[in-house]
Design a protein around this motif. Structure first.
Motif, short mmCIF file in Angstrom:
data_model
loop_
_atom_site.label_atom_id
_atom_site.label_comp_id
_atom_site.label_asym_id
_atom_site.label_seq_id
_atom_site.Cartn_x
_atom_site.Cartn_y
_atom_site.Cartn_z
N ARG A 1 0.82 -1.22 0.00
CA ARG A 1 0.00 0.00 0.00
C ARG A 1 0.85 1.27 0.00
NH1 ARG A 1 -5.33 -0.74 2.08
NH2 ARG A 1 -6.12 -2.62 1.07
N THR A 2 1.97 1.24 0.71
CA THR A 2 2.95 2.33 0.70
C THR A 2 4.33 1.68 0.58
OG1 THR A 2 3.47 2.46 3.08
CG2 THR A 2 1.46 3.58 2.35
N ASP B 1 -9.73 4.68 2.30
CA ASP B 1 -10.82 4.42 1.35
C ASP B 1 -11.73 3.31 1.85
OD1 ASP B 1 -9.86 6.39 -0.28
OD2 ASP B 1 -8.85 5.03 -1.69
N GLN C 1 1.04 16.32 9.96
CA GLN C 1 1.73 17.39 9.24
C GLN C 1 0.79 18.52 8.82
OE1 GLN C 1 4.15 15.96 6.05
NE2 GLN C 1 5.54 14.80 7.38
N GLN C 2 -0.51 18.22 8.71
CA GLN C 2 -1.47 19.26 8.32
C GLN C 2 -1.94 20.05 9.53
OE1 GLN C 2 -4.64 17.37 6.21
NE2 GLN C 2 -3.42 16.98 4.37
N THR D 1 1.25 11.68 7.35
CA THR D 1 0.93 12.39 6.11
C THR D 1 -0.31 11.77 5.48
OG1 THR D 1 2.19 10.92 4.66
CG2 THR D 1 3.42 12.70 5.73
N ASP D 2 -0.87 12.46 4.47
CA ASP D 2 -2.00 11.90 3.72
C ASP D 2 -1.65 10.54 3.13
OD1 ASP D 2 -3.90 13.87 4.13
OD2 ASP D 2 -3.25 15.08 2.42
N HIS D 3 -0.42 10.42 2.67
CA HIS D 3 0.02 9.18 2.03
C HIS D 3 -0.04 8.00 3.00
CE1 HIS D 3 2.07 6.64 -0.83
NE2 HIS D 3 3.05 6.39 0.02
N ASP D 4 0.15 8.28 4.29
CA ASP D 4 0.15 7.22 5.30
C ASP D 4 -1.26 6.75 5.68
OD1 ASP D 4 2.97 7.10 5.58
OD2 ASP D 4 2.90 8.94 6.76
N LYS E 1 3.71 -3.07 8.86
CA LYS E 1 4.60 -1.95 8.56
C LYS E 1 6.05 -2.38 8.82
CE LYS E 1 5.74 2.81 9.93
NZ LYS E 1 5.69 3.42 8.59
N TYR F 1 -3.25 4.78 4.47
CA TYR F 1 -3.27 3.77 3.42
C TYR F 1 -4.59 3.01 3.33
CZ TYR F 1 -2.62 0.49 7.22
OH TYR F 1 -2.81 -0.23 8.37
N VAL G 1 -4.19 14.09 10.38
CA VAL G 1 -2.87 14.07 9.75
C VAL G 1 -1.96 15.04 10.49
CG1 VAL G 1 -1.58 14.39 7.62
CG2 VAL G 1 -3.91 13.46 7.54
#
Length: 360
Positions: free
Chosen positions: A142-143, A280, A300-301, A272-275, A196, A277, A298
């Motif tokens: 997934r990542t 959805d 970082q945001q 992050t958004d990417h994490d 992970k 995973y 998130v």
């Protein structure tokens, strides 16, 4: 334990040296490389000592250890050898307080504790194998460092949503690590895990970067008490950080399959958004079930740690709370939930001691 705590490394090294010199036949029960194993014994002892005045908690902890030790090939006759070498190590390094009375007390305590473990293993042997073989049937990256694995066990594998399994790969024999089930029990018997890869994590790196469909791993019995009490109808507040979202998703699926209408709020934390995973999957569940609310947090945001994010919502006083993620997140999460008015007995999470011992 206070006496030997500051020199725990020396005590542990001396214990294993004694064990393998006096009882070389036991060496084969341990991993070839001992660096991940060395501190486990002392951590288990510290946990037992911490709960020595709380028999129900201590007995449950020891029973889980006894059942879990079956997968290593531990037999009742091994316990006296371990006890003899343990007391030998304690007596060498606790010289300031060690006397005949202290030794007699440790012999009694160890004999009692080991018998609880032996009895639990014997009872478990009547109803379940020591381990299951399971074939990897799907492996999805997934990542860069998170994989979703689907396994098919060789025989029915009983577990509850919210629990975890210990897992051993063919690349690191006798090295076991805990991973939470990422789905509720399924009619086809398949099991899903989120893994992970962490720095120096032998098992996790193997599963993420080396494992492929067709590979066969071993599973120990399911463990953990972070499960849903289906006799209640209170709301659920769930905090999942990183791959800690896996058991949270499993519990949500379990509630959905049972036709539950209990309100469930899920806070999904990531750097992050990417994490995020698996966001959805959770959003699809939210679309299908009006009682479910999913919120991504998130770092970082928002520059906000996951446990702090709940402060803008609530009230949570009538909720059962569930925490899953790294040990640090669980510790801060417990404090945040208590500050939000949730009593301690309504906060569920896997034992921090188990998480620390589990390593990667």
């Amino acid at each position: 334990m206070a006496e030997i705590g500051p020199i725990a490394d020396k005590v542990t090294s001396y214990f294993y040296a004694l064990l393998f010199v006096r009882h070389p036949e036991l060496r084969s029960l341990f991993p070839a490389a001992m660096d991940t194993q060395r501190d486990r014994l002392l951590k288990a002892l510290l946990t037992a000592a911490e709960h020595i005045d709380n028999p129900p908690v201590l007995v449950e902890y020891l029973q889980n250890l006894g059942r879990g030790h079956r997968k290593y090939g531990t037999r009742p006759e091994h316990y006296p050898a371990v006890g003899e070498c343990l007391i030998g190590a304690l007596s060498k390094y606790a010289t300031g307080i060690w006397d005949r009375e202290t030794e007699a007390a440790w012999v009694r305590a160890y004999t009692t504790m080991s018998q609880v473990m032996i009895d639990a293993a014997a009872t478990d042997e009547l109803r379940a194998p020591a381990w299951w073989h399971a074939e990897i049937v799907a492996h999805e990256l997934r990542t860069a460092d998170v994989a979703v694995l689907t396994l098919r066990p060789d025989q029915p594998y009983p577990f509850l949503a919210g629990q975890y399994a210990s897992l051993e790969t063919p690349w690191w024999p006798r090295v076991w690590r805990h991973f939470s089930f990422a789905s509720a029990p399924r009619s086809d018997g398949l099991l899903t895990f989120h893994v992970k890869a962490v720095p120096a994590g032998w098992v996790s790196n193997s599963l993420v970067h080396r494992a492929r469909p067709g590979d066969v791993v071993r599973l120990g019995p399911a463990g953990g008490s972070m499960t849903v009490d289906h006799t209640r109808d209170d709301g659920l507040l769930c905090l999942g950080g990183g791959t800690g979202i896996a058991p949270i998703k499993a519990m949500v699926e379990d509630l959905a399959e049972r036709g539950s209408r209990r309100p469930v709020e899920v806070f999904y934390g990531a750097r992050t958004d990417h994490d995020l995973y698996d966001i959805d999957t959770l959003l699809r569940l939210q679309q299908s079930h009006p009682w479910l609310a999913v919120r991504a947090v998130v770092d970082q945001q928002a520059h906000l740690q996951l446990p702090d994010a709940i402060r803008g919502y609530g009230p949570w006083i009538e909720c059962d709370a569930y925490l899953s993620g790294p040990p640090g997140m669980i510790r801060s999460g417990i404090a945040a939930l208590r500050a939000a008015g949730i009593p301690a007995h309504r906060i569920r999470h896997d034992s921090v001691e188990e998480l620390v011992v589990a390593g990667d």
